[in-house]
Enzyme design. Structure first.
Site, mmCIF file in Angstrom:
data_model
loop_
_atom_site.group_PDB
_atom_site.id
_atom_site.type_symbol
_atom_site.label_atom_id
_atom_site.label_comp_id
_atom_site.label_asym_id
_atom_site.label_seq_id
_atom_site.Cartn_x
_atom_site.Cartn_y
_atom_site.Cartn_z
ATOM 1 N N SER A 175 -8.923 49.138 -26.637
ATOM 2 C CA SER A 175 -8.897 49.779 -25.447
ATOM 3 C C SER A 175 -9.908 50.372 -24.885
ATOM 4 O O SER A 175 -9.914 51.003 -23.850
ATOM 5 C CB SER A 175 -7.785 50.997 -25.679
ATOM 6 O OG SER A 175 -7.947 51.528 -26.766
ATOM 7 N N LYS B 126 -8.598 53.075 -18.995
ATOM 8 C CA LYS B 126 -8.072 54.338 -18.036
ATOM 9 C C LYS B 126 -8.261 54.157 -16.737
ATOM 10 O O LYS B 126 -7.496 54.839 -15.861
ATOM 11 C CB LYS B 126 -8.852 55.618 -18.675
ATOM 12 C CG LYS B 126 -8.180 55.880 -20.131
ATOM 13 C CD LYS B 126 -6.852 56.623 -20.156
ATOM 14 C CE LYS B 126 -6.553 57.166 -21.318
ATOM 15 N NZ LYS B 126 -5.184 58.157 -21.117
#
Length: 414
Positions: free
Chosen positions: A312, A58
């Site tokens: 992720s 992110k």
């Protein structure tokens, strides 16, 4: 920012890569022989964004978005609403750029995520029991203070930032033919799919991109079938990082045009994947980040050629990790709960424990009761929790007990 042809160009991602590398690490691309043999492909690669600064990809999109703010916008400060990785990404990016960040988080946010977000210098406001309430408070703050809201996925600069993951992968392994990506709102897979397919087209290659959602929060399969974003009713899932009720409007069009398939996985699948990653790769991955591996283990992915998936994120609360490991072991049949009816005579407990030990399983918990009303007066119920080496070994232990005349049920009550 708008895209001239409805999607970013490869040059946009290449430019953005130089921007995000000002703060991000070029995370490793590890290989997994175990997964390659499982899928019957030459190799499976794991892009370790769980090792990224802030513990997730992110940061890429957040930094790219904040870096494009004007001096006047930076002076107004930035706002985000998040229970996890987006919060930390915005907080870190804002600190690096000298921007004041206010992050709204729900009251029940995990302590490690709260502490990390504050540690990066953000002002944290704890509001609401649900994300909708938290997001509403953030929007009210934006209107009152004039700060700049940073969305978690539905933004061109965020999409371009997340797509830089694909360029790093393909620089290291240009022969990758398939990329498997977790999907929440869709910013990561939208960026990866466009970047990877435009890179492949420029190099005369084919590329297949597959998305993975948690089955309890999977709006994309329904929306893609309907041809437009659809809001669904979500159910609880351990993969809170990809639990969304509606696709991002910007991302939906890119995913419709560039993603080949979207599959779903259960919480059991995800728990098994987390355990496998810890044991086989020594990597700690959060539930959302393990979704791609979960799809491989569950047989949801059918591919040929070299394949990669994105780990992720790695921001998992230690208390949740403890529960997930136990659940993953049970889902893999390596932790069994056996319910056994025994004659109410001395020596039966020792006899059953001996049978388990003789077959190289380990008893970790015992509950012995003679007071349940549903039991015959002459019998008792023994609940054994045992560790095994897997489903075949567990079945071997159960059959050994039955061969000695015991009535055994796995995980059930009489």
């Amino acid at each position: 920012m708008t895209w001239q042809n409805g999607s970013p160009e490869l040059a946009d991602f290449e430019r953005t890569l130089g921007v995000v590398h000002q703060v991000t690490r070029k995370t490793p691309l590890e290989s997994s022989r175990y997964l390659a043999e499982l899928l019957d492909v030459p190799n499976v690669f794991l892009k370790c964004e769980n090792l990224q600064r802030t513990g997730a990809y992110k940061l890429r999109g957040a930094y790219n978005r904040l870096s494009q703010l004007t001096a006047e916008e930076r002076a107004r400060g930035v706002v985000a609403a998040s229970a996890g990785n987006h919060a930390q990404g915005v907080a870190y990016a804002a600190r690096e750029l000298g921007i004041t960040a206010t992050i709204f988080m729900p009251l029940g946010v995990a302590l490690p995520k709260l502490q990390a977000t504050r540690g990066y210098g953000a002002n944290v406001e704890l509001v609401g029991q649900t994300f909708d309430a938290t997001n509403a408070a953030a929007q009210a703050f934006v209107k009152k203070q004039g700060a700049i809201f940073i969305p978690p996925f539905d933004d061109p600069a965020v999409v371009e930032g997340q797509g830089t993951v694909a360029l790093e992968m393909l620089e290291l392994e240009p022969e990758i033919e398939n990329i498997v990506v977790p999907i929440g709102g869709g910013g990561l897979i939208a960026g990866i799919a466009v970047a990877a397919k435009k890179w492949a087209a420029e190099h005369g290659r084919q590329m297949r991109v597959i998305g993975v959602q948690a089955e309890n929060a999977a709006p994309y399969p329904v929306s893609l079938k309907a041809g437009e974003p659809v809001t669904i009713e979500t159910r609880p899932t351990i993969a809170d990082g990809i639990a969304v009720a509606r696709p991002g409007s910007l991302n939906f069009g890119l995913i419709r045009d560039y993603v080949d398939e979207v599959v779903t996985v259960s919480d059991d699948d995800i728990a098994r994947a987390i355990v496998m990653l810890i044991e086989r790769t020594k990597l700690v991955v959060e539930p959302a980040g393990a979704a791609g591996v979960a799809a491989m283990l569950a047989g949801k992915i059918k591919v040929t050629g070299k394949t990669a998936t994105i780990l992720s994120g790695g921001n998992i609360d230690p208390l949740l990790l403890q529960r997930v490991i136990g659940h993953g072991l049970a889902a893999s049949k390596r932790y069994l709960k056996l319910r056994i009816l025994l004659p109410d005579v001395p020596g039966q407990l020792v006899r059953t424990a001996t049978i388990v030990a003789e077959h190289n399983a380990n008893v970790v918990e015992v509950l012995h009761t003679r007071h349940a009303t549903e039991l015959p007066i002459s019998e008792v119920e023994l609940e054994l929790h045992i560790e095994t080496r897997g489903s075949d070994h567990g079945a071997e232990v159960v059959e050994a007990l039955r061969a000695e005349g015991y009535s055994v049920r796995v995980g059930e009550r009489y």
